[in-house]
Scaffold this active site. Structure first.
Site, mmCIF file in Angstrom:
data_model
loop_
_atom_site.group_PDB
_atom_site.id
_atom_site.type_symbol
_atom_site.label_atom_id
_atom_site.label_comp_id
_atom_site.label_asym_id
_atom_site.label_seq_id
_atom_site.Cartn_x
_atom_site.Cartn_y
_atom_site.Cartn_z
ATOM 1 N N SER A 1 -50.430 -13.272 0.679
ATOM 2 C CA SER A 1 -50.271 -11.827 0.813
ATOM 3 C C SER A 1 -49.285 -11.244 -0.189
ATOM 4 C CB SER A 1 -49.795 -11.491 2.231
ATOM 5 O OG SER A 1 -48.581 -12.153 2.509
ATOM 6 N N GLN B 1 -46.121 -9.561 -0.447
ATOM 7 C CA GLN B 1 -45.087 -9.714 0.570
ATOM 8 C C GLN B 1 -43.694 -9.627 -0.026
ATOM 9 O OE1 GLN B 1 -44.375 -14.309 1.336
ATOM 10 N NE2 GLN B 1 -46.605 -13.904 1.317
ATOM 11 N N HIS C 1 -39.406 -10.844 1.408
ATOM 12 C CA HIS C 1 -38.585 -11.413 2.463
ATOM 13 C C HIS C 1 -37.318 -10.576 2.625
ATOM 14 C CE1 HIS C 1 -41.362 -14.674 2.213
ATOM 15 N NE2 HIS C 1 -40.947 -15.031 1.005
ATOM 16 N N LYS D 1 -34.412 -15.059 3.509
ATOM 17 C CA LYS D 1 -35.281 -16.125 3.011
ATOM 18 C C LYS D 1 -35.383 -16.114 1.482
ATOM 19 C CE LYS D 1 -39.901 -18.065 3.689
ATOM 20 N NZ LYS D 1 -41.320 -17.728 3.967
ATOM 21 N N GLU E 1 -35.866 -17.872 -1.964
ATOM 22 C CA GLU E 1 -36.621 -19.103 -2.146
ATOM 23 C C GLU E 1 -36.779 -19.464 -3.615
ATOM 24 O OE1 GLU E 1 -40.090 -18.058 0.065
ATOM 25 O OE2 GLU E 1 -41.029 -16.984 -1.581
ATOM 26 N N HIS F 1 -43.879 -10.146 -4.133
ATOM 27 C CA HIS F 1 -44.511 -11.277 -4.804
ATOM 28 C C HIS F 1 -45.748 -11.701 -4.033
ATOM 29 C CE1 HIS F 1 -41.824 -13.023 -1.765
ATOM 30 N NE2 HIS F 1 -42.618 -14.092 -1.753
ATOM 31 N N ARG G 1 -45.502 -8.254 5.152
ATOM 32 C CA ARG G 1 -46.750 -8.241 4.388
ATOM 33 C C ARG G 1 -47.323 -6.832 4.288
ATOM 34 N NH1 ARG G 1 -46.956 -12.466 8.058
ATOM 35 N NH2 ARG G 1 -47.002 -14.565 7.146
ATOM 36 N N LYS H 1 -53.616 -10.760 8.220
ATOM 37 C CA LYS H 1 -52.528 -10.723 9.193
ATOM 38 C C LYS H 1 -51.946 -9.318 9.313
ATOM 39 C CE LYS H 1 -51.167 -15.549 8.373
ATOM 40 N NZ LYS H 1 -50.060 -16.454 7.973
#
Length: 355
Positions: free
Chosen positions: A110, A112, A114, A137, A139, A302, A321, A327
């Site tokens: 997706s 999205q 964080h 989050k 990453e 991203h 998302r 979803k």
């Protein structure tokens, strides 16, 4: 001297999201098959190593086959100082301070972002069934195969190509590999479907921006444009995606499509009538070769497109998302949380590959 626990073999969790590679084509499935049978028809998307409750690891060497497995977190709680050290165990209360994953991506994830810690806490309190923890989050992903992703908003002006091995950092600076970047002004004028959805007033306001203008002013305009796009009704989105698909298929007979245009057609096949197809034009399209890495900070947009990677992040499963997904889409939250920083490539950015 304190006893140091011996290394333990783990049984790790997998996530069978529908974007994962199927059966033994998936590195995730191959890893999982060492301790478990796999279904060759099933997608294996993510392999989780950690203590997060959505996919906790357990110890193979403790417990018997007919008993309840000993969770990694339980073992850490029994040996906090010797496993994590006093400071870390005191702060994290038996949790690993990171979550390690392997991803096998067959089709796009997706659009999205964080949340940072403050927003994560608020989202968890408001909607714990969707935002399952209160942590941020950030990453880092390291490519195992060629790995493609959308990451961060494109810049105002066009940028050169780079072909060295690189580590990609956003928002701290990028070096792009084998990718075609169109400045946002060019995109707004060359993709008529975007102009039709956003309207001339918003487009003209952005076209008047200069690189020397204050970044805060630029962000306000970009936010209004992107929010307008993402808030478009499903009926208009469906019509616009259909027009885009027809136009690009027609034009492909007389000219070579850009990589971003080819990507849009692939995304449309995976997620028909999805706003993410058109939204993809707003983002940098990057390709990593094995050993290269991409870091994504809080509140940065991203979407992973294809390939396999290892990923390390803070212990969280929070994802906001807004496209390329069946979803739950939280468009309002995503549009309000983004930093709207636009990538500026740095030729002097120091980066080494992971080898």
């Amino acid at each position: 001297m304190k006893d140091i626990p011996k290394p333990q073999r783990l049984r790790c969790s997998v996530q069978n999201y529908d974007w994962g590679r199927t059966g033994e084509e998936s590195t995730v499935a191959v890893l999982f098959s060492r301790n478990n049978p796999i279904d060759p028809e099933k997608p294996y998307a993510e392999f989780w190593i950690g203590t997060h409750p959505s996919g906790p690891s357990s110890l193979l060497s403790l417990g018997s086959s007919d008993s309840q497995p000993v969770l990694l977190k339980s073992w850490i709680l029994e040996n906090p100082s010797s496993v994590l050290g006093d400071k870390v165990s005191e702060k994290w209360h038996g949790d690993l301070p990171f979550l390690f994953k392997v991803l096998s991506v067959a089709k796009a994830l997706s659009i999205q972002a964080h949340p940072d810690k403050e927003l994560a806490k608020a989202l968890h309190e408001m909607n714990p069934s969707v935002y399952k923890d209160s942590n941020h989050k950030p990453e880092m992903a390291i490519a195992l195969t060629e790995f493609k992703a959308l990451c961060g908003f494109v810049g105002i002006e066009s940028s050169c190509l780079r072909k060295e091995k690189a580590v990609f950092f956003f928002p701290y600076g990028f070096r792009f590999l084998h990718c075609f970047i169109k400045e946002l002004k060019d995109i707004l004028t060359s993709v008529p479907e975007i102009r039709d959805m956003i309207g001339d007033e918003h487009i003209d306001k952005y076209m008047s921006i200069k690189e020397t203008d204050p970044s805060d002013e630029t962000k306000v305009v970009l936010r209004s444009i992107y929010t307008k796009l993402m808030s478009t009704s499903e009926e208009v989105v469906s019509e616009s995606v259909s027009k885009l698909k027809h136009r690009l298929n027609t034009e492909s007979k007389v000219r070579m499509l850009t990589e971003k245009e080819e990507l849009a057609l692939r995304l449309e096949q995976q997620y028909p009538n999805d706003i993410g197809v058109i939204s993809s034009f707003f983002f940098n399209y990057v390709k990593l070769i094995p050993g290269e890495a991409l870091h994504i900070g809080a509140n940065e947009p991203h979407a992973y497109i294809s390939g396999e990677c290892v990923e390390c992040m803070a212990t969280s499963d929070n994802v906001v998302r807004a496209g390329l997904t069946p979803k739950y889409k939280d468009v309002q939250t995503l549009c309000s949380m983004l930093t709207y920083k636009q990538a500026r490539l740095s030729r002097d950015f120091a980066a080494d590959s992971f080898e």
